[in-house]
Scaffold this motif. Sequence first.
Motif, PDB file in Angstrom:
ATOM      1  N   VAL A  20       0.705  -1.758   0.126  1.00  0.00           N
ATOM      2  CA  VAL A  20       0.034  -0.134   0.222  1.00  0.00           C
ATOM      3  C   VAL A  20       0.570   1.362   0.242  1.00  0.00           C
ATOM      4  CG1 VAL A  20      -1.800   1.483   1.032  1.00  0.00           C
ATOM      5  CG2 VAL A  20      -1.795  -1.003   1.385  1.00  0.00           C
ATOM      6  N   ALA A  21       0.546   2.190  -0.938  1.00  0.00           N
ATOM      7  CA  ALA A  21       1.447   3.402  -0.952  1.00  0.00           C
ATOM      8  C   ALA A  21       0.518   4.608  -0.474  1.00  0.00           C
ATOM      9  CB  ALA A  21       1.461   3.930  -2.326  1.00  0.00           C
ATOM     10  N   PRO A  22       1.355   5.917   0.078  1.00  0.00           N
ATOM     11  CA  PRO A  22       0.806   6.717   0.798  1.00  0.00           C
ATOM     12  C   PRO A  22      -0.154   7.614  -0.241  1.00  0.00           C
ATOM     13  CG  PRO A  22       3.060   6.978   1.606  1.00  0.00           C
ATOM     14  CD  PRO A  22       2.718   5.753   0.191  1.00  0.00           C
ATOM     15  N   ALA A  29      -4.477   6.269   1.299  1.00  0.00           N
ATOM     16  CA  ALA A  29      -3.255   5.366   1.037  1.00  0.00           C
ATOM     17  C   ALA A  29      -4.163   4.815  -0.044  1.00  0.00           C
ATOM     18  CB  ALA A  29      -2.991   4.933   2.020  1.00  0.00           C
ATOM     19  N   VAL A  50      -8.001  -0.526   2.279  1.00  0.00           N
ATOM     20  CA  VAL A  50      -7.370   0.432   2.947  1.00  0.00           C
ATOM     21  C   VAL A  50      -8.262   1.410   2.798  1.00  0.00           C
ATOM     22  CG1 VAL A  50      -5.718   1.469   0.815  1.00  0.00           C
ATOM     23  CG2 VAL A  50      -5.546  -0.906   0.408  1.00  0.00           C
ATOM     24  N   ARG A  56      -1.757   5.394   6.712  1.00  0.00           N
ATOM     25  CA  ARG A  56      -1.897   5.835   5.901  1.00  0.00           C
ATOM     26  C   ARG A  56      -0.648   5.339   4.793  1.00  0.00           C
ATOM     27  NH1 ARG A  56      -6.242   5.466   6.599  1.00  0.00           N
ATOM     28  NH2 ARG A  56      -7.517   7.218   6.994  1.00  0.00           N
ATOM     29  N   GLY A  57      -0.533   4.350   4.253  1.00  0.00           N
ATOM     30  CA  GLY A  57       1.287   4.105   3.978  1.00  0.00           C
ATOM     31  C   GLY A  57       2.348   4.008   3.793  1.00  0.00           C
ATOM     32  N   GLY A  79       2.550  -0.684   4.745  1.00  0.00           N
ATOM     33  CA  GLY A  79       2.779   0.594   4.007  1.00  0.00           C
ATOM     34  C   GLY A  79       4.034  -0.184   3.418  1.00  0.00           C
TER      35      GLY A  79
END
Length: 497
Positions: A20-22, A29, A50, A56-57, A79
């Motif tokens: 998971v990326a911000p 995210a 998510v 939040r990543g 994250g």
Amino acid sequence: MLVVRLAAGAAPAASLALPVAPGAEGAPATLVAPARPVPEQLAVECAAMVKQAPHRGGAGSVSSLPRPLGKPHRVLLVGVGGGAEGDWRAAGAALARAASRETALTVSLPAEVGAPAVRGLAEGLLLASYRYRLGADPPGQAPQLRRVAIQVDDPGRYQAALATAQAVAEVTAFARDLTNAPAAQKTPAWFVRQVTKLAAKAGPASQLKVRAREVAELRRDGFGGILAVGAGSVNPPRLLEVSWRPRGAGQHVALVGKGITFDTGGISLKPAAAMKLMRKDMAGGAAVAAAALGAARLRLPVRVTALVPLAENMVGGAAQRPGDVIRHWGGKTSEVRNTDAEGRLVLADALAYAATRLRPDRLVDLATLTGANAVALGKRTGALYSEDADLAGELAAAAAGAGERVWRMPLVEDYIDALGSDLADLNNAPEGGAGSVLAALYLREFTGAARSRWAHIDMSAPSWAERDDGELSRGATGWGVRTLLRWLGSDVAIPEE
């Protein structure tokens, strides 16, 4: 040890991890699309999770999506921050702990992910899964995770990155094992045996050699500091030398590591509370020995000689006394004002020998030398001393890439007079505070012609972790091994494909 492998189309394990990326500028995210698409229903569930996830990543944050009737039965949303190698290392460490009750885990990565991401992820998984325990685990508390498959689009493309991560993790674990071992077991002779055993597997015998000088040879050749510190113990001192000499090597790097296998403080006895973890007082020696073995395992094209002066600093009828004068290798003398400042006495011998006899292009020592290091820089940062700005910069960059930290400290010339003695060339325990700086200045006096290309790292604080912390497991950290290997010539950063 955890087994990590690369896979292309393998079926997901019962537990699956997805990155998971911000989101941009504070947006929620986002799920990073994996190279191997997941089933539509699972993708919908993960996207919904998510949006509700507490994180939040950020790198190393994990949320768990239980799916008791589905396959996989559990999804871990991890994250990966900005996607740098260190972020993936944090993600791997977090997954090793979050999935510790599973037997297997699949981590599905996005297409075209860079090799540094795979290396970081694998290092985090392997390093965080390390445990050292001699007794049985309490019921129900033993980790179950044994296998991790990293799912990528082209496994062959990332094999070198995974192999590097595995080699680095293996020798780091070796340094941790040496440091964690109880002192009753960890005599100087035992330390030599462990290094010799691993050397037999790490590299070709014609290029990787282990030598240990025993008391008679130490006495004959004038290693007075090692002999004095080890005089009070029934377990005799040693000087261990590990030499990696590949064909066609360019630079020659000498590494010196403090190897006090237990430190009572000697006649200047430590308080009980300060003595309980003194089995770790050889962590610098473990780091440089492991780094030399790692250089052989990775076939680095640089000549490496690691010297580990090994001794137990014990109280006994033959122990050195405050007021004694020691003659070191090479002839310089030290007045012993405090027998608990013993690490610098053994390092003085090894540094003088390395500088004069080995004549290396670079000379670096690592030592759990002073408590002042922790006071100044805390638990995660080593104090770096060097007159060579280029060398200091290289070591700092390697440490940052490895996920370790150093901070360059001053060698204050105004303090030199504090090292003086009415009896000898130097004293080993000058007064006036600045304990880490004064110890570094003392060591510098033994570097001879190598002074301009020498660095000292005081790593007492980061050698030990009181709790699990990222890729560090509680206990010995193996601090310095990863930094040295990056600096010695393994890829300081693996190029993006």
